[in-house]
Structure formats: C-alpha cells, structure tokens
Motif scaffolding. Structure first.
Motif, short mmCIF file in Angstrom:
data_model
loop_
_atom_site.label_atom_id
_atom_site.label_comp_id
_atom_site.label_asym_id
_atom_site.label_seq_id
_atom_site.Cartn_x
_atom_site.Cartn_y
_atom_site.Cartn_z
N GLU A 18 0.82 -1.21 0.00
CA GLU A 18 0.00 0.00 0.00
C GLU A 18 0.86 1.26 0.00
OE1 GLU A 18 -3.71 1.30 2.65
OE2 GLU A 18 -1.82 1.39 3.75
N ALA A 19 1.94 1.24 0.77
CA ALA A 19 2.79 2.42 0.92
C ALA A 19 4.17 1.95 1.38
CB ALA A 19 2.19 3.39 1.92
N SER A 64 2.49 -1.46 4.58
CA SER A 64 2.10 -0.06 4.56
C SER A 64 3.19 0.80 5.19
CB SER A 64 0.76 0.10 5.28
OG SER A 64 0.21 1.38 5.02
N ASP A 65 2.79 1.92 5.76
CA ASP A 65 3.77 2.85 6.33
C ASP A 65 3.34 3.30 7.72
OD1 ASP A 65 1.69 4.62 5.81
OD2 ASP A 65 2.78 5.77 4.30
N ALA A 67 2.31 6.15 8.81
CA ALA A 67 1.10 6.98 8.89
C ALA A 67 -0.16 6.12 9.00
CB ALA A 67 1.02 7.90 7.68
N ALA A 68 -0.27 5.12 8.15
CA ALA A 68 -1.45 4.24 8.17
C ALA A 68 -1.51 3.42 9.45
CB ALA A 68 -1.44 3.33 6.94
N VAL A 69 -0.37 2.88 9.87
CA VAL A 69 -0.35 2.05 11.08
C VAL A 69 -0.63 2.90 12.31
CG1 VAL A 69 1.13 0.61 12.54
CG2 VAL A 69 1.11 0.27 10.07
N ARG A 70 -0.16 4.14 12.31
CA ARG A 70 -0.44 5.03 13.45
C ARG A 70 -1.95 5.26 13.59
NH1 ARG A 70 2.09 11.05 14.60
NH2 ARG A 70 0.90 11.40 16.50
N VAL A 71 -2.64 5.48 12.49
CA VAL A 71 -4.09 5.69 12.53
C VAL A 71 -4.79 4.46 13.12
CG1 VAL A 71 -6.15 5.95 11.09
CG2 VAL A 71 -4.15 7.38 10.67
N LEU A 72 -4.42 3.27 12.64
CA LEU A 72 -5.04 2.04 13.13
C LEU A 72 -4.69 1.78 14.60
CD1 LEU A 72 -4.47 -0.24 10.03
CD2 LEU A 72 -6.66 0.68 10.84
N ILE A 117 -0.97 -5.90 9.23
CA ILE A 117 -0.46 -4.68 8.58
C ILE A 117 0.89 -4.34 9.21
CG2 ILE A 117 -1.82 -3.20 10.12
CD1 ILE A 117 -1.97 -1.16 7.79
N ALA A 119 4.39 -1.62 9.23
CA ALA A 119 4.82 -0.24 8.99
C ALA A 119 6.26 -0.22 8.48
CB ALA A 119 4.70 0.58 10.27
#
Length: 198
Positions: A18-19, A64-65, A67-72, A117, A119
């Motif tokens: 994804e990233a 992913s990265d 940013a995405a893992v931080r949100v989750l 997921i 990061a």
C-alpha cells in the motif's frame, strides 16, 4: 491461490503493498512474506492440528507505512503512534468464524483468518537499530503476526515464552537467528507494541 481443502495450503495469502518502499528495499517482498506466513501456518498446525478451521480461508497482509499504522493503532488500541505490526484476527477464540446455516446447494465461502499490517519506516528503523537484515526482521514480524491470528499472545510471561519459542523454531528452520537472543524482538522492546486489536 488455494491449493487444497484443509490446512495451511488451503489458506490464500493475499499480500498487498500500500505504501512504503518495500519492493525496492526487499526484492521479491511479496514472495518472502507469503513464504514466511505459510511456514508459520505449517509449524503452528504441527503444534496444534486444530489451529485452523476446515475448508478454504484467506489472510490479508498489508505492507504499509507509519502513517497508516499510526491511525489504526490509535483507532483500535488508543496509542497515537506507529508500531511495527498489527494483527486483526477474524476468528473467535474457538477458531471459528461466523457459523450460519447455508441454503441447500450453496457452498460455504472461504473463512477469514484475519489481517496483518506492517509499517515500513518502523521496520527499517528497528532492523538498523538491532543490526538485523531487513528481510529477516520482516520475516519475523510476519510470523509474529500470523501467530497472533492463530490465537497466540504475549501478555502473560508464560504466553510470551510459548510464542517466542515457536517463532524462534520457525525462524531457525528458515536459517534465521534467534531474534530474542539479545533481549530484542517485538515482544521484548514494548510488551504491548503489536498487541492484537480486538
């Protein structure tokens, strides 16, 4: 691609980037992740033959990265920071998905084991700080995530020891050194770093 009707070969492993710069950093990253997940499933089933339900299933692994893992991590665990890996199991504690009666003649759809997921930036930083090859650290975290989907955890010391022993054995079979030998690894740095969200 599903290869059978029971066991780890009947589980489709879906890997998506994804990233992050995963493919440039680790050539063949999707194959590496798939092999690590498949090995974890095989060896976990050798320990507990009932770890997976019968039939075909799916697991999704998202590269992913931060940013995405931080949100989750914030949304599901209340921690407003990235972490290396998150696991989202879909089966209940008995290893079963939703059990509903199908109309006659209808085939049961594949069960969902869960989602993992990872990061990119966190994984790269940890590998550098711990002096580990990036591919080896990724392999370890995928195995760690798969074991979470199968119900393993590391909240209690005894659970952590069981999970770490299995991870270490799987990695040794793949020619990868014990990631916990120097007190490092995903469960030793921050005991809650990649706790399974529920």
């Amino acid at each position: 691609m599903t290869m059978g009707t029971a066991g780890p070969e009947a589980l489709e492993i879906i890997v998506e980037v994804e990233a992050g710069d995963w493919e440039a950093t680790i050539p063949g990253v999707a194959d590496l992740v798939t092999a690590a997940a498949r090995r974890a499933l095989r060896q976990a089933l050798a320990v507990d033959a009932d770890a997976l339900p019968d039939g075909e299933g799916e697991v999704s692994i998202l590269l992913s990265d931060n940013a995405a893992v931080r949100v989750l991590n914030h949304q599901y665990r209340g921690k407003d920071k990235p972490t290396n890996v998150l696991s989202f199991p879909m089966l209940d504690e008995d290893g079963e998905g939703d059990d509903f009666e199908l109309p006659e003649g209808m085939e049961r759809p594949p069960y969902l084991l869960g989602d993992i997921i990872l990061a990119y930036e966190t994984l790269m930083t940890e590998a550098a700080e711990q002096g580990k090859p990036v591919a080896n650290h990724l392999t370890h975290l995928v195995i760690h995530g798969v074991l979470h989907l199968l119900g393993y955890d590391h909240i209690e010391d005894a659970e952590a020891e069981t999970m770490e022993r299995l991870e270490t054995a799987i990695l040794a079979d793949m020619g990868i050194a014990d990631p916990y030998r120097d007190g490092a690894g995903p469960t030793r740095e921050d005991p809650q770093s990649e706790e399974t969200p529920h």
